[in-house]
Design a protein around this motif. Structure first.
Motif, PDB file in Angstrom:
ATOM      1  N   THR A 117       0.949  -0.995   0.197  1.00 27.81           N
ATOM      2  CA  THR A 117       0.099   0.102   0.096  1.00 27.81           C
ATOM      3  C   THR A 117       0.997   1.218   0.078  1.00 27.81           C
ATOM      4  O   THR A 117       2.010   1.164   0.233  1.00 27.81           O
ATOM      5  CB  THR A 117      -0.897  -0.049   1.255  1.00 27.81           C
ATOM      6  OG1 THR A 117      -0.063  -0.002   2.573  1.00 27.81           O
ATOM      7  CG2 THR A 117      -1.791  -1.229   1.183  1.00 27.81           C
ATOM      8  N   PHE A 118       0.302   2.519  -0.149  1.00 22.16           N
ATOM      9  CA  PHE A 118       1.090   3.827  -0.160  1.00 22.16           C
ATOM     10  C   PHE A 118       0.501   4.657   1.014  1.00 22.16           C
ATOM     11  O   PHE A 118      -0.572   4.573   0.988  1.00 22.16           O
ATOM     12  CB  PHE A 118       1.049   4.345  -1.500  1.00 22.16           C
ATOM     13  CG  PHE A 118       1.473   3.463  -2.513  1.00 22.16           C
ATOM     14  CD1 PHE A 118       2.883   3.412  -3.002  1.00 22.16           C
ATOM     15  CD2 PHE A 118       1.028   2.687  -3.327  1.00 22.16           C
ATOM     16  CE1 PHE A 118       3.729   3.076  -3.821  1.00 22.16           C
ATOM     17  CE2 PHE A 118       1.336   1.850  -4.425  1.00 22.16           C
ATOM     18  CZ  PHE A 118       2.757   2.005  -4.669  1.00 22.16           C
ATOM     19  N   ARG A 119       1.467   5.357   1.482  1.00 21.36           N
ATOM     20  CA  ARG A 119       1.048   6.349   2.308  1.00 21.36           C
ATOM     21  C   ARG A 119       0.447   7.416   1.261  1.00 21.36           C
ATOM     22  O   ARG A 119       0.485   7.506   0.214  1.00 21.36           O
ATOM     23  CB  ARG A 119       1.946   6.974   3.034  1.00 21.36           C
ATOM     24  CG  ARG A 119       2.881   6.028   3.852  1.00 21.36           C
ATOM     25  CD  ARG A 119       2.182   6.092   5.287  1.00 21.36           C
ATOM     26  NE  ARG A 119       2.782   5.018   6.319  1.00 21.36           N
ATOM     27  CZ  ARG A 119       3.885   5.112   6.954  1.00 21.36           C
ATOM     28  NH1 ARG A 119       4.734   6.207   6.692  1.00 21.36           N
ATOM     29  NH2 ARG A 119       4.423   4.219   7.596  1.00 21.36           N
ATOM     30  N   GLU A 120      -0.054   8.826   1.990  1.00 14.54           N
ATOM     31  CA  GLU A 120      -0.358   9.757   1.333  1.00 14.54           C
ATOM     32  C   GLU A 120       0.683  10.332   0.221  1.00 14.54           C
ATOM     33  O   GLU A 120       1.788  10.577   0.632  1.00 14.54           O
ATOM     34  CB  GLU A 120      -1.232  10.889   2.107  1.00 14.54           C
ATOM     35  CG  GLU A 120      -1.680  12.213   1.499  1.00 14.54           C
ATOM     36  CD  GLU A 120      -2.261  13.244   2.317  1.00 14.54           C
ATOM     37  OE1 GLU A 120      -2.528  14.040   1.870  1.00 14.54           O
ATOM     38  OE2 GLU A 120      -2.088  12.787   3.536  1.00 14.54           O
ATOM     39  N   THR A 121       0.240  10.638  -1.028  1.00 11.68           N
ATOM     40  CA  THR A 121       1.397  11.119  -1.742  1.00 11.68           C
ATOM     41  C   THR A 121       1.563  12.728  -1.529  1.00 11.68           C
ATOM     42  O   THR A 121       0.626  13.543  -1.145  1.00 11.68           O
ATOM     43  CB  THR A 121       0.801  11.470  -3.194  1.00 11.68           C
ATOM     44  OG1 THR A 121       0.462   9.755  -3.544  1.00 11.68           O
ATOM     45  CG2 THR A 121       1.672  12.052  -4.244  1.00 11.68           C
TER      46      THR A 121
END
Length: 670
Positions: A424-428
């Motif tokens: 998953t990714f953290r906020e851009t």
């Protein structure tokens, strides 16, 4: 046989990959034309490309036109993958820019053409989809001249435009366009004094043959851009385009006997995990078993070579000037590496597009996948160095740089499909930079508190213009201490500047080495080296961050955020709703201008707000607004400067830094 390394470029969905299929079919390389929608095209070989119907990685195929071998390089059209296009530009002899006859000139089309013109790459324009409802001809030609390049030259006319039976009729010797007093002669005369004299004094000297030869010469110098119309799906106009490629773009024979020189523009992994480098040879001949520098001051041996021929790559014993080859055996090779003589290696290493302005932290769903994630991202960074891996050893986090949200989705899918790592990714977030506010200096002398290292380092930092990079200078004699120590200082300076006072990179400044000192090599009576009495490279590498950060504090830095230039075309009746939205997003619009029933406004908008504007625009303009954006400059942040967590040992905190880098720190000398 001569070679033409040809790039196919376009805005996404203009039909670039479909044109590649049609060119290969016309050349007899493939028996059946693949379709992007069916996922069976030659150049979109990645599973993800087939699933999404977009080009993500550049791909090379080869075909012959008479006595010319064309190495065709299909490039991504989506702006999130502009880095792939950048790497290809350095190896091109010519390009075909594809424009949709329906959608016309789009944002990415402008960006690409500006770059092609700046680099003076000979370029043909192919207007695709003339068989589609809504296709345009005369109006599109005006748009090409106004929005792309004034020196566009139509090479024919279209019959039954916008129908399935649409066809392209090339101009011939009897057409007014190619007459001695026609628009082509006038256009060409602007760039050639002899032609201008004939055009004014004796038009009879301007024969059809002379005009064609001069058109080829000026196209080869990127002064004019011939325009062809057609359809990649039906094949209309494609044979004429192939003839134009053969006649108008400059093929090269190359000097195969000259010094070896080439550029690595793509790196991929084979089925066994081995590294494969794509190289464009500009001069000389590279052979199997040749030894080459391999990107990290080591040497690698070429164990195998493939060259592109008749639609695929085939194993060979060598690759010569003008050709593109795949090399095995260079385990440390990187994109942008120059093989052999750097002076003959084209535009390698130069940046033609802006760097990514976004970043995000990549998080494995399973904690046990951290090691696998790091290995996978390291391999992806080999193929795309601009994702710029940033490892935070303290928090055990990895961040990557991005051009946009689509690129993030592709990285996620690639990690899952090819490496079996679910993430998953953290906020851009937006990538800022730090600029020096002034000049500052600092120094630490060995043997004097609080310096615990056997090294003396003095540094002064000075502001430098944006885009100038880090300039390391000496105010000490080059021979004042061993070169290895000076090199250790310079390398550490460049590495330390990746994180300034607020955690952002300091990309542009001058760093002056003002003071040095070292303890010469000492030995005991029995001849063994005594590290506690002698300076080592480690002393300078550990002391330099402390001195540099102190100099930065005295100079001060200003955090600057990336700003995009935008061009917005909206219906006049929606302009009143768009303006407040621009204000909310911190955009600075310039004076708008009326164009028929629409308004066009240009201005600046923070890169962090661009994605929000893209999402709002369809609702605000009933789907009719057209937005173009491109990075323009960095602007000082208003209010409290944003910070970024450090990934180093934090030389701003001296006590914690020393505890991290040395096992035991005593007061004074060690």
């Amino acid at each position: 046989m001569t070679t033409l390394n040809l790039g196919i470029l376009a805005h996404v969905d203009a039909g670039k990959t479909s044109l590649t299929e049609r060119l290969l079919h016309a050349a007899g390389v493939i028996d059946e034309i693949g379709r992007v929608d069916d996922g069976n095209t030659q150049t979109d070989s990645l599973a993800l490309e087939r699933q999404r119907g977009i080009t993500i990685k550049s791909a090379v195929v080869s075909f012959a036109v008479d006595d010319v071998t064309v190495n065709l390089i299909d490039t991504p059209g989506h702006p999130d993958f502009i880095a792939e296009v950048e790497r290809v530009l350095s190896v091109l002899d010519g390009a075909v820019l594809v424009v949709s006859a329906v959608e016309g000139v789009q944002a990415q089309t402008r960006v690409l053409m500006r770059t092609l013109r700046r680099l003076r790459i000979p370029t043909l324009v192919f207007v695709n989809k003339i068989d589609r409802v809504g296709a345009r001809h005369d109006g599109l030609l005006r748009d090409l001249a106004e929005k792309l390049a004034p020196a566009t030259v139509p090479m024919g006319s279209v019959r039954r435009l916008g129908t399935r039976s649409a066809e392209f009729i090339p101009y011939g010797a009897n057409d007014p366009v190619f007459s001695a007093t026609g628009p082509l002669a006038e256009r060409l005369a602007e760039n050639d004094d002899a032609l201008l004299a004939a055009y004014v004094d004796d038009p009879a000297r301007l024969s059809y043959g002379r005009l064609r030869r001069e058109l080829a010469a000026q196209t080869g110098r990127a002064l004019t851009h011939p325009v062809f119309f057609g359809s990649a799906m039906s094949g209309a106009g494609v044979d004429t385009l192939i003839g134009g490629i053969r006649e108008l773009l400059p093929a090269t024979a190359g000097d195969e006997e000259g010094p070896v020189s080439g550029t690595v523009f793509k790196v991929e992994r084979g089925t066994a995990g081995e590294k494969i480098a794509y190289v464009r040879m500009f001069s000389g001949t590279l052979r199997v078993r040749d030894r080459l520098p391999a990107g990290d001051d080591s040497e690698g041996k070429v164990t195998a070579i493939s060259v592109f021929d008749d639609g695929s790559s085939v194993r060979g014993a060598s690759v010569g000037a003008g050709r593109i080859g795949k090399l095995w055996g260079l385990g440390s090779v990187r994109i942008g590496d120059v093989i052999g003589d750097p002076d003959a290696a084209g535009a390698a290493g130069r940046h033609h597009f802006s760097p990514p302005t976004l970043a995000t932290v990549v998080v494995p769903r399973e904690g046990s996948d951290k090691g696998a994630l790091h290995a996978a991202l390291t391999q992806l960074a080999e193929q795309d160095p601009l994702i710029n891996l940033r490892q935070d050893e303290i928090r055990q986090e990895i961040s990557v740089s991005l051009y946009g949200e689509v690129q993030k989705e592709v990285i996620q899918a690639t990690l899952a499909d090819e490496y079996g790592v679910d993430v998953t990714f953290r906020e851009t977030t937006t990538i800022c930079v730090e600029r020096l506010a002034g000049t500052g200096g600092a120094a630490e002398v060995m043997g004097k508190e609080p310096n615990p290292f056997l090294a003396t380092v003095g540094l002064r930092v000075e502001p430098a213009p944006p885009g100038s990079g880090v300039d390391f200078r000496l105010e000490v004699e080059l021979g004042s201490m061993p070169y290895a120590f000076m090199k250790a200082i310079e390398d550490t300076v460049r590495a330390t500047l990746r994180e300034g006072l607020y955690g952002w990179a300091v990309p542009d400044c001058a760093v002056v080495l003002t003071r040095t000192g070292y303890a010469p090599r000492q030995s005991h009576a029995h001849g063994t080296f005594d590290k506690s009495m002698s300076s080592t490279g480690g002393d300078f590498r550990l002391l330099t961050p402390l001195v540099l950060m102190e100099a930065l504090k005295r100079a001060g830095t200003i955090v600057c955020e990336p700003m995009n230039h935008f061009r917005l075309d909206v219906p006049a009746d929606t302009f009143g709703a768009v303006l407040p939205a621009l204000a909310r997003l911190r955009a600075v619009p310039h004076t708008p201008s009326a164009h028929g029933t629409s308004y066009v406004v240009e201005g600046e908008i923070p890169a962090a707000e661009t994605h929000a504007l893209e999402q709002l625009l369809p609702t605000l303009t009933s789907g009719e607004g057209v937005l173009e954006t491109a990075f323009d400059h960095h602007r000082p942040v208003q209010g409290t400067p944003p910070t970024r967590s450090r990934t180093d040992h934090d030389p701003l905190n001296r006590k914690e830094y020393l505890l991290s880098v040395v096992r035991r720190v005593s007061t004074g000398a060690r």
